[in-house]
Write a protein that holds these residues in place. Structure first.
Motif, PDB file in Angstrom:
ATOM      1  N   LEU A 116       0.839  -1.205   0.000  1.00 15.86           N
ATOM      2  CA  LEU A 116       0.000   0.000   0.000  1.00 15.86           C
ATOM      3  C   LEU A 116       0.876   1.258   0.000  1.00 15.86           C
ATOM      4  N   ARG A 117       1.893   1.266   0.850  1.00 15.92           N
ATOM      5  CA  ARG A 117       2.775   2.440   0.958  1.00 15.92           C
ATOM      6  C   ARG A 117       3.524   2.663  -0.361  1.00 15.92           C
ATOM      7  N   ARG A 118       4.008   1.561  -0.944  1.00 15.51           N
ATOM      8  CA  ARG A 118       4.782   1.675  -2.203  1.00 15.51           C
ATOM      9  C   ARG A 118       3.925   2.242  -3.326  1.00 15.51           C
ATOM     10  N   ALA A 119       2.620   1.942  -3.305  1.00 17.49           N
ATOM     11  CA  ALA A 119       1.739   2.436  -4.362  1.00 17.49           C
ATOM     12  C   ALA A 119       1.297   3.877  -4.094  1.00 17.49           C
ATOM     13  N   GLY A 120       1.671   4.431  -2.928  1.00 20.88           N
ATOM     14  CA  GLY A 120       1.341   5.829  -2.642  1.00 20.88           C
ATOM     15  C   GLY A 120       0.139   6.005  -1.723  1.00 20.88           C
ATOM     16  N   PHE A 121      -0.210   4.948  -0.973  1.00 27.32           N
ATOM     17  CA  PHE A 121      -1.321   5.050  -0.025  1.00 27.32           C
ATOM     18  C   PHE A 121      -0.802   5.313   1.384  1.00 27.32           C
ATOM     19  N   ALA A 122      -1.591   6.070   2.148  1.00 26.56           N
ATOM     20  CA  ALA A 122      -1.360   6.185   3.588  1.00 26.56           C
ATOM     21  C   ALA A 122      -2.403   5.324   4.282  1.00 26.56           C
ATOM     22  N   ILE A 123      -1.997   4.597   5.325  1.00 24.35           N
ATOM     23  CA  ILE A 123      -2.933   3.731   6.042  1.00 24.35           C
ATOM     24  C   ILE A 123      -3.764   4.603   6.976  1.00 24.35           C
ATOM     25  N   ASP A 124      -5.069   4.495   6.845  1.00 22.33           N
ATOM     26  CA  ASP A 124      -5.969   5.359   7.600  1.00 22.33           C
ATOM     27  C   ASP A 124      -6.585   4.618   8.790  1.00 22.33           C
ATOM     28  N   THR A 125      -7.074   3.390   8.550  1.00 21.97           N
ATOM     29  CA  THR A 125      -7.761   2.632   9.599  1.00 21.97           C
ATOM     30  C   THR A 125      -7.434   1.145   9.464  1.00 21.97           C
ATOM     31  N   VAL A 126      -7.199   0.497  10.594  1.00 22.87           N
ATOM     32  CA  VAL A 126      -7.035  -0.965  10.606  1.00 22.87           C
ATOM     33  C   VAL A 126      -7.947  -1.518  11.694  1.00 22.87           C
ATOM     34  N   GLU A 127      -8.806  -2.465  11.336  1.00 23.29           N
ATOM     35  CA  GLU A 127      -9.726  -3.061  12.306  1.00 23.29           C
ATOM     36  C   GLU A 127      -9.602  -4.584  12.263  1.00 23.29           C
ATOM     37  N   GLU A 128      -9.737  -5.210  13.422  1.00 28.95           N
ATOM     38  CA  GLU A 128      -9.883  -6.668  13.508  1.00 28.95           C
ATOM     39  C   GLU A 128     -11.300  -6.907  14.014  1.00 28.95           C
ATOM     40  N   PRO A 129     -12.263  -7.093  13.078  1.00 28.21           N
ATOM     41  CA  PRO A 129     -13.677  -7.007  13.453  1.00 28.21           C
ATOM     42  C   PRO A 129     -14.152  -8.151  14.331  1.00 28.21           C
ATOM     43  N   ARG A 130     -15.109  -7.811  15.196  1.00 22.29           N
ATOM     44  CA  ARG A 130     -15.867  -8.825  15.933  1.00 22.29           C
ATOM     45  C   ARG A 130     -17.345  -8.588  15.672  1.00 22.29           C
ATOM     46  N   ILE A 131     -18.167  -9.591  15.914  1.00 18.44           N
ATOM     47  CA  ILE A 131     -19.572  -9.462  15.550  1.00 18.44           C
ATOM     48  C   ILE A 131     -20.470  -9.363  16.776  1.00 18.44           C
ATOM     49  N   GLN A 132     -21.634  -8.777  16.557  1.00 21.81           N
ATOM     50  CA  GLN A 132     -22.642  -8.653  17.614  1.00 21.81           C
ATOM     51  C   GLN A 132     -23.367  -9.992  17.765  1.00 21.81           C
ATOM     52  N   PRO A 133     -23.835 -10.307  18.988  1.00 26.45           N
ATOM     53  CA  PRO A 133     -24.628 -11.531  19.143  1.00 26.45           C
ATOM     54  C   PRO A 133     -25.860 -11.476  18.244  1.00 26.45           C
ATOM     55  N   SER A 134     -26.236 -12.612  17.703  1.00 28.76           N
ATOM     56  CA  SER A 134     -27.409 -12.670  16.832  1.00 28.76           C
ATOM     57  C   SER A 134     -28.034 -14.052  16.962  1.00 28.76           C
ATOM     58  N   PRO A 135     -29.375 -14.126  16.954  1.00 29.67           N
ATOM     59  CA  PRO A 135     -30.027 -15.448  17.051  1.00 29.67           C
ATOM     60  C   PRO A 135     -29.715 -16.323  15.839  1.00 29.67           C
ATOM     61  N   ASP A 136     -29.242 -15.703  14.733  1.00 30.37           N
ATOM     62  CA  ASP A 136     -28.954 -16.480  13.513  1.00 30.37           C
ATOM     63  C   ASP A 136     -27.624 -17.229  13.588  1.00 30.37           C
ATOM     64  N   ILE A 137     -26.791 -16.919  14.579  1.00 29.62           N
ATOM     65  CA  ILE A 137     -25.463 -17.540  14.635  1.00 29.62           C
ATOM     66  C   ILE A 137     -25.386 -18.459  15.853  1.00 29.62           C
ATOM     67  N   ASP A 138     -24.957 -19.707  15.638  1.00 29.25           N
ATOM     68  CA  ASP A 138     -24.913 -20.595  16.808  1.00 29.25           C
ATOM     69  C   ASP A 138     -23.772 -20.184  17.744  1.00 29.25           C
ATOM     70  N   ALA A 139     -23.950 -20.548  19.011  1.00 32.13           N
ATOM     71  CA  ALA A 139     -23.093 -20.032  20.077  1.00 32.13           C
ATOM     72  C   ALA A 139     -21.622 -20.379  19.843  1.00 32.13           C
ATOM     73  N   GLU A 140     -21.366 -21.578  19.327  1.00 31.13           N
ATOM     74  CA  GLU A 140     -19.978 -22.011  19.142  1.00 31.13           C
ATOM     75  C   GLU A 140     -19.298 -21.184  18.047  1.00 31.13           C
ATOM     76  N   LEU A 141     -20.029 -21.001  16.915  1.00 37.79           N
ATOM     77  CA  LEU A 141     -19.465 -20.205  15.824  1.00 37.79           C
ATOM     78  C   LEU A 141     -19.256 -18.757  16.275  1.00 37.79           C
ATOM     79  N   PHE A 142     -20.225 -18.240  17.026  1.00 37.84           N
ATOM     80  CA  PHE A 142     -20.120 -16.871  17.537  1.00 37.84           C
ATOM     81  C   PHE A 142     -18.857 -16.723  18.390  1.00 37.84           C
ATOM     82  N   ASN A 143     -18.649 -17.690  19.280  1.00 35.26           N
ATOM     83  CA  ASN A 143     -17.481 -17.647  20.158  1.00 35.26           C
ATOM     84  C   ASN A 143     -16.188 -17.726  19.337  1.00 35.26           C
ATOM     85  N   THR A 144     -16.170 -18.629  18.338  1.00 35.39           N
ATOM     86  CA  THR A 144     -14.974 -18.767  17.499  1.00 35.39           C
ATOM     87  C   THR A 144     -14.682 -17.452  16.775  1.00 35.39           C
ATOM     88  N   LEU A 145     -15.727 -16.874  16.171  1.00 36.14           N
ATOM     89  CA  LEU A 145     -15.513 -15.655  15.378  1.00 36.14           C
ATOM     90  C   LEU A 145     -15.062 -14.481  16.244  1.00 36.14           C
TER      91      LEU A 145
END
Ligand SMILES: C[S@@+](CC[C@H](N)C(=O)[O-])C[C@H]1O[C@@H](n2cnc3c(N)ncnc32)[C@H](O)[C@@H]1O
Length: 159
Positions: A116-145
């Motif tokens: 990114l830097r070599r191409a002329g970009f400055a890094i603005d934001t870096v996130e390691e996302p986590r998800i909100q609890p949802s009835p559509d996601i089973d508890a084990e997958l939610f915990n893993t994610l």
């Protein structure tokens, strides 16, 4: 996918298919406000020509926003011989009962941000996302994610 997008948006948008491994001139210089690349870039081996092209297309106050497999996930899938190289890794998925093997490129953090830097970009934001609890996601997958590194979200801007 293009057909679905056309059905949804009709002539409000233009759709094109390009091979990002060998990017043509995707759009006129300084004509694009935002590039969004969701879970695509880890399929591209050499980022240099693509990053140069995206930088050329973006307006000066534009943004490149992308998500990527987290480098730690890729490292765990690799043979762990050399963290510093970019390498093809394989992952087995259960696709509704059908086993599939997906391959993607794992690269070290210094390569992700270095390209990114070599191409002329400055890094603005870096996130390691986590998800909100949802009835559509089973508890084990939610915990893993929410407890393991899966994705990296980055926003970069032309300098
Ligand atoms: C995991 S899917 C992500 C799809 C969508 N962006 C999303 O977030 O749901 C990966 C996408 O990368 C595309 N892709 C992989 N290699 C590519 C290449 N060399 N050029 C263009 N697209 C590519 C695939 O066609 C696929 O649509």
């Amino acid at each position: 996918m293009i057909q679905f997008a056309r059905q949804r948006l009709g002539n409000k948008a233009r759709f094109e298919v390009v091979d990002l491994d060998q990017p043509p001139e995707i759009a006129p210089k300084s004509s694009v406000d935002v590039v969004v690349a969701s879970l695509v870039l880890h399929y591209i081996k050499d980022w240099r020509p693509l990053m140069r092209e995206l930088h050329r297309c973006l307006v000066p106050d534009g943004a490149l926003v992308f998500s990527l497999h987290h480098p730690i996930t890729g490292w765990l899938l690799s043979d762990r011989v050399d963290y510093h190289r970019t390498e093809l890794v394989s992952e087995d998925w259960d696709w509704g009962g059908v086993p599939v093997t997906a391959q993607s490129y794992r690269r070290p953090l210094s390569s992700i941000f270095g390209e990114l830097r070599r191409a002329g970009f400055a890094i603005d934001t870096v996130e390691e996302p986590r998800i909100q609890p949802s009835p559509d996601i089973d508890a084990e997958l939610f915990n893993t994610l929410n407890t393991q590194p899966f994705f990296l979200f980055v926003r970069a801007r032309p300098e």
